[in-house]
Design a protein around this motif. Structure first.
Motif, mmCIF file in Angstrom:
data_model
loop_
_atom_site.group_PDB
_atom_site.id
_atom_site.type_symbol
_atom_site.label_atom_id
_atom_site.label_comp_id
_atom_site.label_asym_id
_atom_site.label_seq_id
_atom_site.Cartn_x
_atom_site.Cartn_y
_atom_site.Cartn_z
ATOM 1 N N SER A 14 0.825 -1.213 0.000
ATOM 2 C CA SER A 14 0.000 0.000 0.000
ATOM 3 C C SER A 14 0.855 1.256 0.000
ATOM 4 O O SER A 14 0.450 2.296 -0.517
ATOM 5 C CB SER A 14 -0.927 0.014 1.215
ATOM 6 O OG SER A 14 -1.811 -1.078 1.177
ATOM 7 N N LEU A 15 2.043 1.172 0.578
ATOM 8 C CA LEU A 15 2.944 2.325 0.645
ATOM 9 C C LEU A 15 3.626 2.628 -0.690
ATOM 10 O O LEU A 15 4.175 3.709 -0.869
ATOM 11 C CB LEU A 15 4.009 2.103 1.715
ATOM 12 C CG LEU A 15 3.543 2.273 3.156
ATOM 13 C CD1 LEU A 15 4.581 1.740 4.120
ATOM 14 C CD2 LEU A 15 3.223 3.726 3.443
ATOM 15 N N GLU A 16 3.587 1.692 -1.621
ATOM 16 C CA GLU A 16 4.234 1.897 -2.927
ATOM 17 C C GLU A 16 3.781 3.195 -3.585
ATOM 18 O O GLU A 16 4.601 3.963 -4.084
ATOM 19 C CB GLU A 16 3.959 0.713 -3.862
ATOM 20 C CG GLU A 16 4.768 -0.512 -3.556
ATOM 21 C CD GLU A 16 6.250 -0.326 -3.821
ATOM 22 O OE1 GLU A 16 6.607 0.222 -4.884
ATOM 23 O OE2 GLU A 16 7.045 -0.715 -2.956
ATOM 24 N N ALA A 17 2.494 3.441 -3.590
ATOM 25 C CA ALA A 17 1.955 4.644 -4.243
ATOM 26 C C ALA A 17 2.432 5.923 -3.552
ATOM 27 O O ALA A 17 2.549 6.965 -4.193
ATOM 28 C CB ALA A 17 0.432 4.600 -4.255
ATOM 29 N N TYR A 18 2.692 5.849 -2.268
ATOM 30 C CA TYR A 18 3.157 7.013 -1.506
ATOM 31 C C TYR A 18 4.665 7.233 -1.659
ATOM 32 O O TYR A 18 5.139 8.346 -1.504
ATOM 33 C CB TYR A 18 2.816 6.850 -0.022
ATOM 34 C CG TYR A 18 1.333 6.818 0.245
ATOM 35 C CD1 TYR A 18 0.623 7.993 0.454
ATOM 36 C CD2 TYR A 18 0.640 5.616 0.285
ATOM 37 C CE1 TYR A 18 -0.737 7.977 0.694
ATOM 38 C CE2 TYR A 18 -0.721 5.583 0.524
ATOM 39 C CZ TYR A 18 -1.404 6.763 0.727
ATOM 40 O OH TYR A 18 -2.753 6.746 0.958
ATOM 41 N N ASN A 19 5.401 6.178 -1.933
ATOM 42 C CA ASN A 19 6.859 6.244 -2.026
ATOM 43 C C ASN A 19 7.377 6.482 -3.439
ATOM 44 O O ASN A 19 8.584 6.556 -3.647
ATOM 45 C CB ASN A 19 7.487 4.965 -1.463
ATOM 46 C CG ASN A 19 7.645 5.017 0.033
ATOM 47 O OD1 ASN A 19 8.125 5.999 0.585
ATOM 48 N ND2 ASN A 19 7.226 3.956 0.706
ATOM 49 N N HIS A 20 6.476 6.585 -4.411
ATOM 50 C CA HIS A 20 6.887 6.805 -5.803
ATOM 51 C C HIS A 20 6.060 7.925 -6.412
ATOM 52 O O HIS A 20 4.860 8.006 -6.184
ATOM 53 C CB HIS A 20 6.689 5.527 -6.643
ATOM 54 C CG HIS A 20 7.497 4.376 -6.166
ATOM 55 N ND1 HIS A 20 8.829 4.245 -6.433
ATOM 56 C CD2 HIS A 20 7.150 3.304 -5.430
ATOM 57 C CE1 HIS A 20 9.276 3.132 -5.886
ATOM 58 N NE2 HIS A 20 8.283 2.537 -5.267
ATOM 59 N N ASP A 21 6.697 8.771 -7.199
ATOM 60 C CA ASP A 21 5.953 9.809 -7.900
ATOM 61 C C ASP A 21 5.278 9.196 -9.124
ATOM 62 O O ASP A 21 5.595 8.082 -9.536
ATOM 63 C CB ASP A 21 6.863 10.974 -8.294
ATOM 64 C CG ASP A 21 7.821 10.617 -9.405
ATOM 65 O OD1 ASP A 21 8.431 9.538 -9.324
ATOM 66 O OD2 ASP A 21 7.964 11.407 -10.351
ATOM 67 N N TYR A 26 11.163 9.433 -8.983
ATOM 68 C CA TYR A 26 11.656 9.541 -7.616
ATOM 69 C C TYR A 26 11.090 8.419 -6.757
ATOM 70 O O TYR A 26 9.936 8.030 -6.913
ATOM 71 C CB TYR A 26 11.273 10.893 -7.010
ATOM 72 C CG TYR A 26 11.761 12.064 -7.824
ATOM 73 C CD1 TYR A 26 13.091 12.457 -7.755
ATOM 74 C CD2 TYR A 26 10.911 12.746 -8.685
ATOM 75 C CE1 TYR A 26 13.551 13.523 -8.518
ATOM 76 C CE2 TYR A 26 11.360 13.811 -9.447
ATOM 77 C CZ TYR A 26 12.680 14.188 -9.361
ATOM 78 O OH TYR A 26 13.134 15.240 -10.121
ATOM 79 N N THR A 27 11.911 7.931 -5.813
ATOM 80 C CA THR A 27 11.500 6.828 -4.939
ATOM 81 C C THR A 27 11.908 7.130 -3.510
ATOM 82 O O THR A 27 13.027 7.561 -3.249
ATOM 83 C CB THR A 27 12.162 5.509 -5.385
ATOM 84 O OG1 THR A 27 11.785 5.248 -6.736
ATOM 85 C CG2 THR A 27 11.712 4.357 -4.510
ATOM 86 N N GLY A 28 10.989 6.882 -2.583
ATOM 87 C CA GLY A 28 11.260 7.034 -1.159
ATOM 88 C C GLY A 28 11.219 5.690 -0.466
ATOM 89 O O GLY A 28 10.900 4.663 -1.083
ATOM 90 N N THR A 29 11.519 5.690 0.821
ATOM 91 C CA THR A 29 11.544 4.440 1.585
ATOM 92 C C THR A 29 10.754 4.549 2.880
ATOM 93 O O THR A 29 11.060 3.859 3.857
ATOM 94 C CB THR A 29 12.999 4.031 1.907
ATOM 95 O OG1 THR A 29 13.623 5.091 2.634
ATOM 96 C CG2 THR A 29 13.779 3.724 0.649
#
Length: 156
Positions: A14-21, A26-29
């Motif tokens: 579920s966090l994938e959508a929040y961690n990627h533009d 850009y990618t977050g963790t």
């Protein structure tokens, strides 16, 4: 937990959508996304994070082009997507009051019922949120006709 079951996201998929533009640039963790519904909840979250020196990144529709809403490291993501209410339209003053997570197209459709036009039109209008539009002073297709978005905002 002041946010309830739907306001706290820790599941990795579920966090994938929040961690990627949206462009995949850009990618977050981040391991945590929070979805408050009120400004009081936002205030509580920010106070909690501030006391514990936890970094926070605000995230709206995640439609920006520069990755500003993507966590760089493991910041807490504060999503405004659940703060999507259009609270009122003042027909005399020609103003609308809405929460920061209200989607631009929803606001446009709502005020059109009163004979008004939102002075901002973007290609991402179906997913961008007014809070992000205001914070970036988004221009859009109607910039030359109506001027800067900051010039039309009466309050926050």
């Amino acid at each position: 937990n002041t946010l309830g079951d739907t306001g706290l996201i820790t599941d990795e998929s579920s966090l994938e959508a929040y961690n990627h533009d949206w462009m995949g640039k850009y990618t977050g963790t981040s391991k945590l996304a929070l979805r408050p519904k009120t400004t009081e909840q936002v205030s509580e979250i920010l106070a909690y994070c501030n006391e514990r020196m936890l970094a926070v990144v605000p995230q709206g529709g995640n439609t920006g082009l520069v990755g500003g809403s993507i966590p760089i490291f493991d910041e807490v993501i504060l999503s405004t997507s659940a703060m999507n209410q259009i609270e009122s339209v003042d027909e005399v003053g020609g103003t609308v009051v809405c929460q920061s997570g209200a989607v631009l197209e929803s606001i446009s459709n709502h005020v059109a019922e009163y004979g008004f036009t939102v002075p901002l039109d973007l290609g991402a209008k179906g997913s961008c949120q007014i809070g992000g539009n205001v914070s970036t002073n988004a221009g859009g297709l109607r910039l030359l006709r109506y001027g800067s978005l900051h010039g039309t905002v009466l309050g926050l």
